[in-house]
Write a protein that holds these residues in place. Structure first.
Motif, short mmCIF file in Angstrom:
data_model
loop_
_atom_site.label_atom_id
_atom_site.label_comp_id
_atom_site.label_asym_id
_atom_site.label_seq_id
_atom_site.Cartn_x
_atom_site.Cartn_y
_atom_site.Cartn_z
N LEU A 211 0.90 -1.18 -0.33
CA LEU A 211 -0.12 -0.02 -0.29
C LEU A 211 0.90 1.39 -0.04
N LEU A 212 1.94 1.01 0.57
CA LEU A 212 2.85 2.38 0.71
C LEU A 212 3.65 2.67 -0.44
N ILE A 213 3.94 1.94 -1.58
CA ILE A 213 4.75 2.17 -2.53
C ILE A 213 3.46 3.08 -3.48
N PRO A 214 2.39 2.41 -3.70
CA PRO A 214 1.24 2.99 -4.67
C PRO A 214 0.87 4.12 -3.81
N VAL A 215 0.50 4.33 -2.74
CA VAL A 215 -0.07 5.37 -1.91
C VAL A 215 1.29 6.64 -2.10
N THR A 216 2.25 6.45 -1.98
CA THR A 216 3.33 7.61 -2.17
C THR A 216 3.38 8.13 -3.56
N VAL A 217 3.17 7.12 -4.53
CA VAL A 217 3.06 7.64 -6.05
C VAL A 217 1.90 8.36 -6.37
N ILE A 218 0.71 7.75 -5.82
CA ILE A 218 -0.58 8.42 -6.05
C ILE A 218 -0.59 10.07 -5.11
N SER A 219 -0.01 10.14 -4.01
CA SER A 219 -0.19 11.29 -3.09
C SER A 219 0.86 12.16 -4.02
N GLY A 220 2.14 11.78 -4.48
CA GLY A 220 3.03 12.55 -4.87
C GLY A 220 2.39 13.21 -6.19
N SER A 221 1.83 12.36 -7.06
CA SER A 221 1.25 12.86 -8.34
C SER A 221 0.23 13.86 -8.02
N TYR A 222 -0.70 13.40 -7.15
CA TYR A 222 -1.73 14.49 -6.97
C TYR A 222 -1.42 15.88 -6.31
N TYR A 223 -0.14 15.62 -5.50
CA TYR A 223 0.29 16.94 -5.02
C TYR A 223 0.87 17.88 -6.24
N VAL A 260 -7.39 -1.36 3.55
CA VAL A 260 -6.64 -1.06 4.86
C VAL A 260 -7.56 -1.34 5.88
N TYR A 261 -8.88 -1.66 5.86
CA TYR A 261 -9.66 -2.24 6.99
C TYR A 261 -9.26 -3.91 6.97
N THR A 262 -9.31 -4.43 5.93
CA THR A 262 -9.07 -6.00 5.96
C THR A 262 -7.82 -6.43 6.41
N TYR A 263 -6.78 -5.85 5.56
CA TYR A 263 -5.29 -6.22 6.19
C TYR A 263 -4.52 -5.48 7.05
N MET A 264 -5.07 -4.16 7.31
CA MET A 264 -4.06 -3.51 8.35
C MET A 264 -4.69 -3.13 9.70
N LEU A 265 -5.97 -3.03 9.95
CA LEU A 265 -6.60 -2.78 11.25
C LEU A 265 -6.48 -3.98 11.97
N PRO A 266 -6.28 -3.83 13.45
CA PRO A 266 -5.91 -4.99 14.54
C PRO A 266 -7.36 -5.68 14.50
N SER A 267 -7.12 -6.97 15.05
CA SER A 267 -8.20 -7.91 15.00
C SER A 267 -9.31 -7.59 15.74
#
Length: 320
Positions: A211-223, A260-267
């Motif tokens: 998630l971090l790699i695509p989100v970084t690309v997306i955030s940077g692009s839209y900035y 994010v909900y499925t794979y990153m939030l605590p149980s």
């Protein structure tokens, strides 16, 4: 003695039981009909979008190439889970063999991972188109687009080859009932009688990276896109830029939010019912929404659709 018990449990494990979505409702037949209609809408909507993009010369651009790839992923995505679920409900069978479960898991994880990176590629494409319009034909030529799309599929398949074998080799000596409507990794892991905490940490770190790699690309692009739009003197140019970017951002928020909900939030935030509802959202509803988001708000696509319908009507009149 423990080894023999483990082997017995493994040998008796002919497959799993999918508790499914329909066990959560008092009107399973109605829900089955609704999901079937949604499935047909997703298939037809994405197929029409793919056909329009490939048949209309005006849509032979990098942006629409990536949209066609997204539609292809959505068609495969919804086809991995929904037909099996509907057939089980009709035939009153809720079993799935271990190989079928593994294949479903592999395809699902591969497609989800591929879509993560495809959405980042689409954001980069919008960045180049808006921030470097004169160099756009060179920076986003056909070979670059094919390389980006191939890379997305490859990285998604790496995800599938990584998670599926590890998940399916855990000993499953508890109940065989998966409280889900398909073989999702977290739901299958709950059936294991061994300690999966280390693997869950590993999976969490991989998902953060995915998630971090695509989100970084997306955030940077839209900035940079927002900076460029702010400097634009043309109101029409701003409106067009916002229109193309808002469609993409809507898809990003829908898909990434569920992931994010499925794979990153605590149980502690999870329950079988909540997990199934979120999975319904991004495996069944999102493939329906994506073609609507990209077609209803896009004049080029609606124009190509009207042209196709007009050609069809003219052809029918000439035949008569």
């Amino acid at each position: 003695m423990e080894n023999s018990t483990w082997m017995t449990n493994r040998s008796d494990m002919s497959g799993f039981i999918l508790v499914g979505l329909f066990s959560q409702t008092e009107h399973p037949a109605l829900l089955c009909a609704v999901i079937f209609v949604i499935f047909l809408m997703a298939l037809s909507g994405n197929s029409i979008l793919i056909f329009l993009i490939h048949s209309s010369i005006h849509l032979h651009t990098p942006m629409y190439f990536f949209i066609s790839q997204l539609s292809l992923m959505d068609v495969m995505y919804i086809s991995v889970t929904v037909p099996k679920m509907l057939m089980d409900q009709v035939l009153v069978v809720n079993k799935i063999s271990a190989p079928e479960c593994g294949m479903q898991m592999f395809l699902y994880v591969t497609l989800a991972g591929s879509e993560f990176f495809l959405l980042a590629s689409m954001a980069y494409d919008r960045y180049v188109a808006i921030c470097h319009p004169l160099r756009y034909p060179v920076l986003m030529n056909h070979r670059v687009c094919l390389s980006l799309a191939s890379g997305c599929w490859f990285l998604g398949s790496v995800d599938g080859f990584l998670f599926t074998p590890i998940t399916m080799t855990f000993p499953f000596c508890r109940s065989r009932a998966i409280h889900h409507f398909f073989c999702e990794v977290p739901a299958v892991l709950k059936l294991s009688c061994s300690d999966t905490s280390l693997y869950e940490i590993f999976m969490y770190l991989c998902c953060v990276l995915m998630l971090l790699i695509p989100v970084t690309v997306i955030s940077g692009s839209y900035y940079f896109i927002l900076l460029t739009i702010h400097r634009m003197n043309s109101a029409e140019g701003r409106k067009k830029a916002f229109a193309t970017c808002s469609s993409h951002m809507a898809v990003v928020i829908l898909f990434y939010g569920a992931a994010v909900y499925t794979y990153m939030l605590p149980s502690s935030y999870h329950s079988p019912e909540k997990d199934m509802m979120v999975s319904v959202f991004y495996t069944i509803l999102t493939p329906v929404l994506n073609p609507l988001i990209y077609s209803l708000r896009n004049k080029d696509v609606t124009g190509a659709l009207k042209k196709m319908l007009n050609v069809g009507m003219v052809f029918q009149e000439t035949v008569k």
